[in-house]
Each structure stands twice: as structure tokens, then as C-alpha cells.
Design a protein around this motif. Structure first.
Motif, PDB file in Angstrom:
ATOM      1  N   LEU A   1       0.832  -1.194   0.000  1.00 17.72           N
ATOM      2  CA  LEU A   1       0.000   0.000   0.000  1.00 17.72           C
ATOM      3  C   LEU A   1       0.876   1.257   0.000  1.00 17.72           C
ATOM      4  O   LEU A   1       0.604   2.213  -0.734  1.00 17.72           O
ATOM      5  N   LEU A   2       1.932   1.249   0.805  1.00 12.73           N
ATOM      6  CA  LEU A   2       2.808   2.418   0.895  1.00 12.73           C
ATOM      7  C   LEU A   2       3.594   2.645  -0.392  1.00 12.73           C
ATOM      8  O   LEU A   2       3.773   3.788  -0.831  1.00 12.73           O
ATOM      9  N   VAL A   3       4.063   1.566  -1.012  1.00 13.73           N
ATOM     10  CA  VAL A   3       4.751   1.702  -2.304  1.00 13.73           C
ATOM     11  C   VAL A   3       3.785   2.305  -3.327  1.00 13.73           C
ATOM     12  O   VAL A   3       4.159   3.164  -4.129  1.00 13.73           O
TER      13      VAL A   3
ATOM     14  N   GLY B   1       4.123   9.164 -11.535  1.00 14.50           N
ATOM     15  CA  GLY B   1       4.403   9.572 -12.901  1.00 14.50           C
ATOM     16  C   GLY B   1       5.692   9.001 -13.455  1.00 14.50           C
ATOM     17  O   GLY B   1       5.920   9.039 -14.660  1.00 14.50           O
ATOM     18  N   GLU B   2       6.561   8.453 -12.572  1.00 19.35           N
ATOM     19  CA  GLU B   2       7.836   7.905 -13.013  1.00 19.35           C
ATOM     20  C   GLU B   2       7.819   6.388 -13.079  1.00 19.35           C
ATOM     21  O   GLU B   2       8.685   5.779 -13.699  1.00 19.35           O
ATOM     22  N   ALA B   3       6.854   5.769 -12.405  1.00 22.46           N
ATOM     23  CA  ALA B   3       6.826   4.310 -12.309  1.00 22.46           C
ATOM     24  C   ALA B   3       6.307   3.688 -13.600  1.00 22.46           C
ATOM     25  O   ALA B   3       5.502   4.274 -14.323  1.00 22.46           O
ATOM     26  N   THR B   4       6.785   2.464 -13.866  1.00 29.37           N
ATOM     27  CA  THR B   4       6.301   1.702 -15.012  1.00 29.37           C
ATOM     28  C   THR B   4       4.913   1.171 -14.706  1.00 29.37           C
ATOM     29  O   THR B   4       4.699   0.532 -13.682  1.00 29.37           O
ATOM     30  N   ARG B   5       3.992   1.421 -15.586  1.00 23.73           N
ATOM     31  CA  ARG B   5       2.634   0.934 -15.381  1.00 23.73           C
ATOM     32  C   ARG B   5       2.428  -0.381 -16.094  1.00 23.73           C
ATOM     33  O   ARG B   5       1.461  -1.041 -15.950  1.00 23.73           O
TER      34      ARG B   5
ATOM     35  N   PRO C   1      10.566   5.135  -7.592  1.00 17.72           N
ATOM     36  CA  PRO C   1      10.065   6.176  -8.495  1.00 17.72           C
ATOM     37  C   PRO C   1       8.832   6.859  -7.911  1.00 17.72           C
ATOM     38  O   PRO C   1       7.972   6.199  -7.313  1.00 17.72           O
ATOM     39  N   ALA C   2       8.756   8.150  -8.088  1.00 18.63           N
ATOM     40  CA  ALA C   2       7.606   8.903  -7.604  1.00 18.63           C
ATOM     41  C   ALA C   2       6.459   8.788  -8.605  1.00 18.63           C
ATOM     42  O   ALA C   2       6.596   8.179  -9.669  1.00 18.63           O
TER      43      ALA C   2
ATOM     44  N   GLY D   1       3.386  -4.524  -6.760  1.00 18.31           N
ATOM     45  CA  GLY D   1       3.636  -5.771  -6.052  1.00 18.31           C
ATOM     46  C   GLY D   1       5.058  -6.266  -6.234  1.00 18.31           C
ATOM     47  O   GLY D   1       5.721  -6.650  -5.262  1.00 18.31           O
ATOM     48  N   VAL D   2       5.545  -6.245  -7.467  1.00 12.75           N
ATOM     49  CA  VAL D   2       6.912  -6.706  -7.729  1.00 12.75           C
ATOM     50  C   VAL D   2       7.924  -5.816  -7.018  1.00 12.75           C
ATOM     51  O   VAL D   2       8.895  -6.302  -6.417  1.00 12.75           O
ATOM     52  N   ARG D   3       7.715  -4.508  -7.077  1.00 13.72           N
ATOM     53  CA  ARG D   3       8.658  -3.594  -6.410  1.00 13.72           C
ATOM     54  C   ARG D   3       8.631  -3.795  -4.891  1.00 13.72           C
ATOM     55  O   ARG D   3       9.661  -3.716  -4.228  1.00 13.72           O
TER      56      ARG D   3
END
Length: 231
Positions: A159-161, A227-231, A224-225, A175-177
């Protein structure tokens, strides 16, 4: 006034025997595995009569399940204060107090540090062997171990990630991160021998723990903040 006796000497001896078996079985099962641990080896390690195992646990399988449950319950108790604090914060979020990214990073560092410092403790070595075996070849006891001892930390971290990344916690990348972050902490226990050898450490004392605490900060800072994370 007559004094009320809460437990008989026989009951107290039974509790002592049960506890001795549990503690000894953690070491024996961790070292030999379920198949390699004989009831005789378990009884000898605990210093009890062989018949104590079926009497208190119904047999080797019952003792093993009790060992795994004991480990899961202890993890839950040790992580309990942090779990409660996080649960209260999540509840407040549900009532209109959103967790922004910076706060999520702080909470995530706290969670991972608490987990790391708990796992690195010397007495966790024998426990870790049991847990690692359960990870490699899950038994029927794994469901309780995961549900009680592991899943609450994973769920909170995920949840925090998600809050840091601005993504739904159910997102696969989140989940993977999350598992990657937790794995970066767990390896100091699961790969304990390799870490000591590779780092040239004799043990993990205060100086080493301070370095791991710093690593946790850097791992979380590197997330990554939004907008930077891979979707």
C-alpha cells in the motif's frame, strides 16, 4: 482466606515439556527438515520422553505445525505495535486524511527497518531455516505462516509503495517492487553466510545494523515517484 490454585503442578510440568519441545523442534526441523527430523532426535534435543510428542502434539506432524504457528505468532507479536500504528494511519486515510508520498516513504522506512532489525537478531537464525524451507517447499502449515506472520507486512508495504508511486496497490509493478524491497532486507538473514563472507564481517553488530538501516533509506528513496513508475 483459602488461596485459589490456578494450575496444578502436573499442568505446569506439561506446559514446560510442551515449551521445551517447541524450542528444540525449531532447531531440529530447521537443521534437518521435516523428513530428516526423527521423533527420537526431537525428544533427545528437548530432553523429554519420546511419548511426550504424541501426548502433547499428536505426533511429529502436529509438532511441526505447532512450530510453524509458534514462529508466525511470534513474528506477529513482534511486529504488532508497528502493525497497529500503520492500521490506524490507513484507517485515518479511509476517513479523508490521505497519505502523501513523503509520508509514505517515512512509514515504509520504519516498516523495513523494524523488519530488518528483527530478522537479524541471532536467535532468528534457527527460525529462518524453518521459514526458508517452507518457502521452498510449502507444507500445509505455510498458509498460517504467510497469513499471520508475513502477509500483514507485505500488504502494508505494498500500500505504501503504491502511495509513493501514485499507483493502485493492486498494480503488478507495485507488487513486484514491494517484494523487491522486502527481499533486499530479507537477504541479510536468508543469505546470512554469504553476507558475512562477502563483507568480511564476523557478525552483524551495531555498526553493521547501522549500514543496513542506511541501505533501507536509500532503497526507499530510490522508489520512483508518481508519474515515473512503469505501469
Amino acid at each position: 482466606m483459602k488461596r485459589t490454585q490456578t494450575s496444578s503442578p502436573a499442568a505446569e510440568r506439561g506446559d514446560t515439556t510442551r515449551h521445551k519441545l517447541l524450542l528444540a523442534a525449531i532447531e531440529v526441523f530447521g537443521r534437518l527438515g521435516y523428513d530428516g527430523a526423527t521423533t527420537r532426535a526431537l525428544a533427545v534435543a528437548a530432553g523429554v520422553n519420546l511419548q511426550a510428542i504424541p501426548y502433547h502434539f499428536g505426533g511429529k506432524e502436529g509438532l511441526y505445525q505447532a512450530v510453524v504457528a509458534h514462529i508466525a505468532d511470534h513474528i506477529a507479536a513482534r511486529m504488532g505495535p508497528l502493525r497497529l500504528r500503520l492500521a490506524a494511519r490507513f484507517a485515518a486515510e479511509a476517513h479523508g486524511q490521505p497519505i502523501i508520498a513523503d509520508e509514505a516513504r517515512v512509514l515504509l522506512v520504519d516498516l523495513l527497518r523494524t523488519l530488518a532489525e528483527f530478522l537479524i537478531r541471532p536467535e532468528m537464525e534457527s527460525w529462518a531455516r524453518v521459514v526458508i524451507r517452507e518457502q521452498m517447499e510449502p507444507s500445509p502449515a505455510f498458509d498460517y505462516l504467510f497469513r499471520v506472520g508475513m502477509e500483514p507486512q507485505f500488504a502494508a508495504a505494498r500500500l505504501l509503495v503504491g502511495r509513493v508511486a501514485g499507483l493502485d496497490p493492486a498494480n503488478e509493478w507495485v507488487g513486484v517492487r514491494t517484494f523487491g524491497l522486502i527481499g533486499g532486507v530479507l537477504m541479510f538473514r536468508t543469505a546470512h553466510g554469504a553476507v558475512l563472507r562477502g563483507m568480511g564481517w564476523e557478525t552483524m553488530g551495531p555498526e553493521q545494523i547501522a549500514l543496513i538501516r542506511r541501505l533501507v533509506e536509500e532503497l526507499v528513496a530510490g522508489l520512483p515517484a508518481a508519474g515515473e513508475a512503469t505501469r
